[in-house]
Design a protein around this motif. Structure first.
Motif, PDB file in Angstrom:
ATOM      1  N   VAL A 198     -27.905  31.746  59.782  1.00  0.00           N
ATOM      2  CA  VAL A 198     -27.155  33.144  58.072  1.00  0.00           C
ATOM      3  C   VAL A 198     -26.873  33.911  59.372  1.00  0.00           C
ATOM      4  CG1 VAL A 198     -29.107  34.770  56.891  1.00  0.00           C
ATOM      5  CG2 VAL A 198     -30.159  32.559  56.836  1.00  0.00           C
ATOM      6  N   LYS A 199     -26.620  34.795  58.802  1.00  0.00           N
ATOM      7  CA  LYS A 199     -25.685  36.430  59.352  1.00  0.00           C
ATOM      8  C   LYS A 199     -25.998  37.347  58.415  1.00  0.00           C
ATOM      9  CE  LYS A 199     -22.458  33.402  62.127  1.00  0.00           C
ATOM     10  NZ  LYS A 199     -20.765  33.441  62.380  1.00  0.00           N
ATOM     11  N   ILE A 200     -26.596  38.547  58.940  1.00  0.00           N
ATOM     12  CA  ILE A 200     -26.457  39.428  58.134  1.00  0.00           C
ATOM     13  C   ILE A 200     -25.614  41.087  58.923  1.00  0.00           C
ATOM     14  CG2 ILE A 200     -27.861  41.350  57.161  1.00  0.00           C
ATOM     15  CD1 ILE A 200     -30.432  38.986  57.593  1.00  0.00           C
ATOM     16  N   GLU A 201     -24.797  41.499  57.904  1.00  0.00           N
ATOM     17  CA  GLU A 201     -24.347  43.043  58.439  1.00  0.00           C
ATOM     18  C   GLU A 201     -24.630  43.970  57.360  1.00  0.00           C
ATOM     19  OE1 GLU A 201     -19.975  44.500  57.547  1.00  0.00           O
ATOM     20  OE2 GLU A 201     -20.300  41.896  58.131  1.00  0.00           O
ATOM     21  N   THR A 202     -25.158  45.060  58.305  1.00  0.00           N
ATOM     22  CA  THR A 202     -25.067  46.299  57.195  1.00  0.00           C
ATOM     23  C   THR A 202     -23.854  46.877  57.409  1.00  0.00           C
ATOM     24  OG1 THR A 202     -27.222  46.336  58.280  1.00  0.00           O
ATOM     25  CG2 THR A 202     -26.386  48.003  57.092  1.00  0.00           C
ATOM     26  N   ARG A 203     -23.245  46.989  56.022  1.00  0.00           N
ATOM     27  CA  ARG A 203     -22.129  47.932  55.612  1.00  0.00           C
ATOM     28  C   ARG A 203     -22.803  49.210  54.902  1.00  0.00           C
ATOM     29  NH1 ARG A 203     -18.503  47.937  51.550  1.00  0.00           N
ATOM     30  NH2 ARG A 203     -16.030  48.161  52.554  1.00  0.00           N
ATOM     31  N   ALA A 204     -21.791  50.251  55.672  1.00  0.00           N
ATOM     32  CA  ALA A 204     -22.551  51.380  54.801  1.00  0.00           C
ATOM     33  C   ALA A 204     -21.078  52.197  53.963  1.00  0.00           C
ATOM     34  CB  ALA A 204     -22.600  52.257  55.831  1.00  0.00           C
ATOM     35  N   ALA A 205     -21.045  52.921  52.699  1.00  0.00           N
ATOM     36  CA  ALA A 205     -19.384  52.975  52.160  1.00  0.00           C
ATOM     37  C   ALA A 205     -19.548  54.219  51.406  1.00  0.00           C
ATOM     38  CB  ALA A 205     -19.435  51.742  51.034  1.00  0.00           C
ATOM     39  N   GLN A 206     -18.935  54.340  50.717  1.00  0.00           N
ATOM     40  CA  GLN A 206     -19.119  56.157  49.980  1.00  0.00           C
ATOM     41  C   GLN A 206     -18.828  56.286  48.392  1.00  0.00           C
ATOM     42  OE1 GLN A 206     -19.040  59.481  51.314  1.00  0.00           O
ATOM     43  NE2 GLN A 206     -19.567  58.158  53.013  1.00  0.00           N
ATOM     44  N   SER A 207     -19.373  56.648  47.838  1.00  0.00           N
ATOM     45  CA  SER A 207     -19.839  56.276  46.489  1.00  0.00           C
ATOM     46  C   SER A 207     -19.249  57.797  45.986  1.00  0.00           C
ATOM     47  CB  SER A 207     -21.025  56.545  46.054  1.00  0.00           C
ATOM     48  OG  SER A 207     -21.603  57.226  44.895  1.00  0.00           O
ATOM     49  N   ARG A 208     -18.387  57.462  45.073  1.00  0.00           N
ATOM     50  CA  ARG A 208     -17.421  58.612  45.138  1.00  0.00           C
ATOM     51  C   ARG A 208     -17.579  59.076  42.942  1.00  0.00           C
ATOM     52  NH1 ARG A 208     -14.532  56.984  49.045  1.00  0.00           N
ATOM     53  NH2 ARG A 208     -14.391  58.246  50.365  1.00  0.00           N
ATOM     54  N   ALA A 209     -17.967  59.894  43.038  1.00  0.00           N
ATOM     55  CA  ALA A 209     -17.363  60.666  41.199  1.00  0.00           C
ATOM     56  C   ALA A 209     -16.880  62.001  41.085  1.00  0.00           C
ATOM     57  CB  ALA A 209     -19.451  60.664  40.911  1.00  0.00           C
ATOM     58  N   LEU A 210     -16.849  61.800  39.720  1.00  0.00           N
ATOM     59  CA  LEU A 210     -15.907  63.090  39.268  1.00  0.00           C
ATOM     60  C   LEU A 210     -16.881  64.658  39.600  1.00  0.00           C
ATOM     61  CD1 LEU A 210     -13.467  61.448  36.756  1.00  0.00           C
ATOM     62  CD2 LEU A 210     -13.257  61.829  38.435  1.00  0.00           C
ATOM     63  N   SER A 211     -18.088  64.360  38.838  1.00  0.00           N
ATOM     64  CA  SER A 211     -18.936  65.083  38.497  1.00  0.00           C
ATOM     65  C   SER A 211     -20.222  64.681  39.485  1.00  0.00           C
ATOM     66  CB  SER A 211     -18.636  65.343  37.567  1.00  0.00           C
ATOM     67  OG  SER A 211     -19.346  65.280  36.758  1.00  0.00           O
ATOM     68  N   ALA A 212     -21.074  65.336  38.783  1.00  0.00           N
ATOM     69  CA  ALA A 212     -22.495  64.905  39.092  1.00  0.00           C
ATOM     70  C   ALA A 212     -23.173  64.571  38.105  1.00  0.00           C
ATOM     71  CB  ALA A 212     -23.337  66.714  39.176  1.00  0.00           C
ATOM     72  N   ARG A 213     -22.592  65.216  36.981  1.00  0.00           N
ATOM     73  CA  ARG A 213     -22.251  65.087  35.258  1.00  0.00           C
ATOM     74  C   ARG A 213     -22.583  62.929  35.276  1.00  0.00           C
ATOM     75  NH1 ARG A 213     -26.153  64.602  30.642  1.00  0.00           N
ATOM     76  NH2 ARG A 213     -25.159  63.841  29.373  1.00  0.00           N
ATOM     77  N   HIS A 214     -20.973  62.870  36.048  1.00  0.00           N
ATOM     78  CA  HIS A 214     -20.989  61.234  36.429  1.00  0.00           C
ATOM     79  C   HIS A 214     -22.176  60.645  36.397  1.00  0.00           C
ATOM     80  CE1 HIS A 214     -17.288  62.750  34.940  1.00  0.00           C
ATOM     81  NE2 HIS A 214     -16.561  61.345  34.523  1.00  0.00           N
ATOM     82  N   VAL A 215     -22.433  60.815  37.682  1.00  0.00           N
ATOM     83  CA  VAL A 215     -23.685  59.946  38.220  1.00  0.00           C
ATOM     84  C   VAL A 215     -25.182  59.863  37.605  1.00  0.00           C
ATOM     85  CG1 VAL A 215     -24.878  60.196  41.023  1.00  0.00           C
ATOM     86  CG2 VAL A 215     -22.923  61.024  40.610  1.00  0.00           C
ATOM     87  N   ALA A 216     -24.970  60.682  36.811  1.00  0.00           N
ATOM     88  CA  ALA A 216     -26.192  61.181  35.924  1.00  0.00           C
ATOM     89  C   ALA A 216     -26.919  60.430  35.360  1.00  0.00           C
ATOM     90  CB  ALA A 216     -26.421  62.263  36.110  1.00  0.00           C
ATOM     91  N   LEU A 217     -25.274  60.025  34.401  1.00  0.00           N
ATOM     92  CA  LEU A 217     -24.728  59.236  33.226  1.00  0.00           C
ATOM     93  C   LEU A 217     -25.138  57.672  33.938  1.00  0.00           C
ATOM     94  CD1 LEU A 217     -22.001  60.895  31.698  1.00  0.00           C
ATOM     95  CD2 LEU A 217     -24.403  60.439  30.812  1.00  0.00           C
ATOM     96  N   ALA A 218     -24.814  57.863  35.123  1.00  0.00           N
ATOM     97  CA  ALA A 218     -24.610  56.281  35.761  1.00  0.00           C
ATOM     98  C   ALA A 218     -26.370  55.683  35.855  1.00  0.00           C
ATOM     99  CB  ALA A 218     -23.467  56.550  37.225  1.00  0.00           C
TER     100      ALA A 218
END
Length: 270
Positions: A198-218
């Protein structure tokens, strides 16, 4: 986990695919599809395929002579995934429970699962099934979200709803999507299923949205969090979404916004 944590029905599949997929799932789907393709499997089983984001990323780069079986326990999500996928004779769509797979032993070279294992009621059972249907030398590739504190928008929405519903805050995001982040537990569950490599890798990324409203809807309307909100008042969904959007806008701004997301990528071999 409550039964509503697994309920992706009504308008959730469409909202999930339209809002959640580009927000947090697309980049990890590309990563997973590239990892699968690099292993050059001739037969692939995808479990908990959801709205098909991995399927859409993997199919174009999978071998032309590969067999690709795409499954999900939730028929509305599977139907939505199929509707988004172009005609492809390599792909077989089938409703299936990852904990009781309807396939013969040693039927696949690779089993993949994007952000689905957190929803398994009995994860070692699901892992045993993945191992059972893998051929000797086969690979089980899956990912799971890290703790909610490492996933900023999910944490923001959870905090916002805690102030909107102070007496009974919805905890779906912390409880289920981000409730299986302990890598020691993941290794232990895989060991119970018979996986030793078993191999485990922790990977960070960026979450991007057009607006705060888009995040809340999601989050509020594109996940089973919606079920928790509506259980507290069927007429409160829009107000709760608006409140989450306002909190996120205060923290991140009113225009295009971005924040950290982080997940574990796990490769277990037979």
């Amino acid at each position: 986990m409550s039964e509503t944590d697994k309920l992706f029905a009504g308008s959730i599949p469409e909202n999930y695919d339209h809002h959640m997929v580009p927000l947090i799932f697309a980049s990890y789907a590309r990563d997973m599809s590239e990892r699968v393709a690099a292993l050059a499997p001739k037969s692939v089983l995808e479990t908990a395929a959801g709205s098909g984001v991995v399927t859409r990323a993997l199919a174009p780069i999978l071998s032309s002579d590969a067999r690709y079986v795409v499954t999900d326990l939730n028929q509305p999500m599977l139907d939505h995934a199929k509707s988004r996928q172009g005609a492809d004779s390599r792909i077989i769509w089938q409703k299936a429970d990852a904990q009781a797979l309807p396939f013969e032993d040693a039927a696949f070279d690779l089993v993949c699962c994007q952000f689905g294992v957190m929803f398994f009621p009995d994860r070692p059972s699901g892992y045993r099934e993945a191992r059972r249907v893998l051929r000797p030398g086969g690979s089980f590739l899956f990912n799971a979200w890290d703790r909610i504190e490492e996933n900023v928008f999910a944490s923001d929405v959870t905090d916002a709803l805690a102030t909107f519903f102070p007496s009974d805050p919805p905890r779906f995001m912390a409880r289920t999507p981000h409730g299986y982040h302990d890598t020691a537990l993941i290794r232990s569950d895989l060991a119970k299923a018979g996986f030793t490599d078993v191999k485990i890798e922790t990977r960070a990324a960026q979450s991007r949205a057009l607006s705060a409203r888009h995040v809340a809807l999601a989050y509020c309307q594109g996940t089973p969090l919606r079920n928790e909100i509506e259980a507290r008042g069927p007429d409160r969904l829009e107000a709760a979404t608006d409140h989450a959007a306002s909190v996120i806008a205060i923290r991140h701004g009113s225009g295009e916004i971005s924040a950290k997301i982080q997940a574990h990528i796990i490769l277990a071999r037979v």
